[in-house]
Enzyme design. Structure first.
Site, mmCIF file in Angstrom:
data_model
loop_
_atom_site.group_PDB
_atom_site.id
_atom_site.type_symbol
_atom_site.label_atom_id
_atom_site.label_comp_id
_atom_site.label_asym_id
_atom_site.label_seq_id
_atom_site.Cartn_x
_atom_site.Cartn_y
_atom_site.Cartn_z
ATOM 1 C CG ASP A 40 44.052 28.325 45.979
ATOM 2 O OD1 ASP A 40 42.903 27.894 46.189
ATOM 3 O OD2 ASP A 40 44.844 27.794 45.189
ATOM 4 C CD GLU A 210 40.763 21.932 48.798
ATOM 5 O OE1 GLU A 210 41.875 21.606 48.339
ATOM 6 O OE2 GLU A 210 39.770 22.120 48.070
ATOM 7 C CG ASN A 265 38.591 24.080 44.283
ATOM 8 O OD1 ASN A 265 38.192 25.109 43.756
ATOM 9 N ND2 ASN A 265 39.695 23.483 43.900
ATOM 10 C CD GLU A 339 52.703 53.348 38.763
ATOM 11 O OE1 GLU A 339 52.822 52.662 37.726
ATOM 12 O OE2 GLU A 339 53.476 54.273 39.062
ATOM 13 C CD GLU A 341 51.093 49.522 37.290
ATOM 14 O OE1 GLU A 341 52.088 49.614 38.040
ATOM 15 O OE2 GLU A 341 50.912 50.266 36.299
#
Length: 481
Positions: A40, A210, A265, A339, A341
């Protein structure tokens, strides 16, 4: 550090086969993020970066969707993504909500506002001074629910999937609803962004199910949404109007149900970045590559992005999900602190909060790796620095070019530092490398967790460096895409 549940993934097997046979395995711009399952996506463009906020999918047998917090990642090149961790947790960061479904984040009043669904029963709003949180909901209850004036919920109405939209005139709107063609609602927000103005207005869309989303292009309002399953798999369709609340005309499909989504979905976010338009969405590709059964992977989604184009009449060209469709917008500069990450791909690692700020790569074991795409070494590098910590005897960082088993530039040895957050700087000489390459850090060592990695950088080679230290690029194996 806590015990890590590791999965030997099909993805890892493909990597090994690619290196062994010298064949290229194509991976898509999905999944764009590997550390956690997230869906989402809500896009926010701020200060030269795209931030994606997603529902963090956690699996528990027989429990369906478990979404208690929101994950955030960001990028300035659309290939390497920085993991900012969970930036909102419903139970910890609100006094009333227990769930945090399908967020929508906007910037206004020098603050960031996150709207989220407490399941399908109401919508909350949390606020932060930073795009990476923490977000806090200071209300004692939902901003919008079935009792809100104008909602008038019919049986089966889902009060969720918010989309906040701020128009050019400064008026803000909140779109929400689900489970029926007439179950779209839109309501004005006050300028404080945490209170409503007036009653909700009903909207209708063909096969609406939705994922309400509003964006504006060339003065027109584009309302997009996920369809129901009455005519097959869910699609992302759209309507266009001259008004944000009425007069919409159905125009067609933006995105068909994507590959590796099990015809399930979807949820979209449409945004403009550096002059191009993109659609973010989700599928189940990561769960499939991790070998999860279909009844499990339905609840374990991952975020995706593809480019989106308009026709001359303002209609949207239907997007075809690609295997490597996005162009890297800028190369990575290796001569500044990067970084750990921030990466394009990984295997085995996780990230965690770092006591030096932000996050670090942790839970590293022998054979784990990360990939950074499109690193521009320019005229050459000669040494490598890494900020590391270890509560064991450490291990090694193998620095490789263009594939997991590509040219070895050098090896940085990491010894114990007396704690997982006791940081020190380790350095290593590297063979001089020039130009643009994908960069792999392959972690090796003994059993158990080896060390943590906070950041890395290269140091430029002196201009007088001997030519015989140059990397022989004929040794480079086939890149992993």
């Amino acid at each position: 550090m806590f015990k890590k549940m590791k999965v030997f993934t099909i993805l890892a097997i493909l990597v090994l086969l690619t290196s062994f046979f010298g064949q290229t395995t194509a991976f898509a711009d999905y999944p764009i993020f590997y550390q956690r399952y997230a869906a989402d996506p809500s896009a926010l463009v701020y200060n030269g970066r795209v931030y994606l906020y997603g529902s963090h999918d956690v699996y528990q047998s027989g429990a369906g969707y478990i979404i208690n917090d929101i994950t955030c990642i960001s990028s300035d090149d659309l290939k390497n993504w920085t993991d900012h961790g969970e930036v909102f947790t419903a139970k910890a960061d609100s006094s009333w909500a227990t769930l945090s479904w399908a967020p929508s984040v906007v910037y206004r009043n020098n603050k960031f506002y996150m709207y989220y669904g407490n399941g399908g029963n109401g919508i909350g709003v949390a606020v932060s001074d930073s795009p990476t949180g923490p977000f806090k909901d200071t209300r004692s209850g939902p901003l919008v629910n079935g009792s809100t004036p104008g909602v008038n919920p019919p049986s089966g109405f889902w009060c969720f999937d918010p989309c906040a939209f701020v128009d050019d005139d400064g008026q803000a709107y909140l779109y929400f609803g689900g489970n029926g063609e007439g179950n779209i609602r839109v309501i004005k927000l006050n300028s404080d962004m945490v209170s409503i103005n007036g009653s909700a207005i009903k909207m209708t869309a063909p096969r609406f199910f939705e994922a309400s989303y509003m964006h504006k292009y060339n003065g027109k309002y584009y309302f997009s949404y996920s369809t129901d399953f009455s005519q097959g798999a869910a699609k992302i369709d759209y309507m266009v109007s001259n008004s944000p609340t009425a007069g919409f005309t159905y125009k067609g499909t933006i995105l068909p149900n994507p590959p590796q989504n099990d015809s399930n979905n979807n949820h979209q976010s449409i945004f403009s970045f550096n002059g191009n338009w993109y659609v973010a969405y989700h599928n189940r590709a990561l769960a499939a590559s991790n070998g999860l059964a279909s009844d499990v992977r339905v609840y374990q989604r991952n975020m995706c992005i593809d480019k989106m184009n308009y026709n001359s009449d303002g209609t949207i060209q239907q997007v075809t999900p690609t295997t490597a469709g996005l162009t890297q917008l800028k190369n990575v500069n290796p001569y500044v602190n990067n970084e750990a990450e921030t990466m394009a791909q990984e295997s085995g690692i996780q990230t965690e909060a770092c006591n030096e700020g932000g996050r670090n790569v942790g839970y590293i074991e022998n054979g784990d790796w990360i990939k950074v795409k499109g690193v521009d070494f320019g005229s050459g590098a000669s040494s490598f620095d890494a900020r590391v910590a270890s509560d064991t005897s450490g291990g090694n960082i193998e620095i490789r070019l263009d594939s997991l088993n590509g040219t070895l530039l050098g090896t940085c040895a990491v010894s114990g530092t007396g704690g997982w957050q006791n940081w020190t700087l380790k350095s290593a000489a590297v063979s001089k490398v020039t130009g643009v390459h994908d960069l792999y850090f392959k972690f090796t060592g003994g059993s158990g967790y080896l060390f943590n990695l906070n950041w890395w950088k290269f140091n430029a080679a002196p201009k007088s460096a001997a030519a015989d230290t140059n990397v022989d690029l004929s040794e480079v194996t086939t890149p992993l895409e």
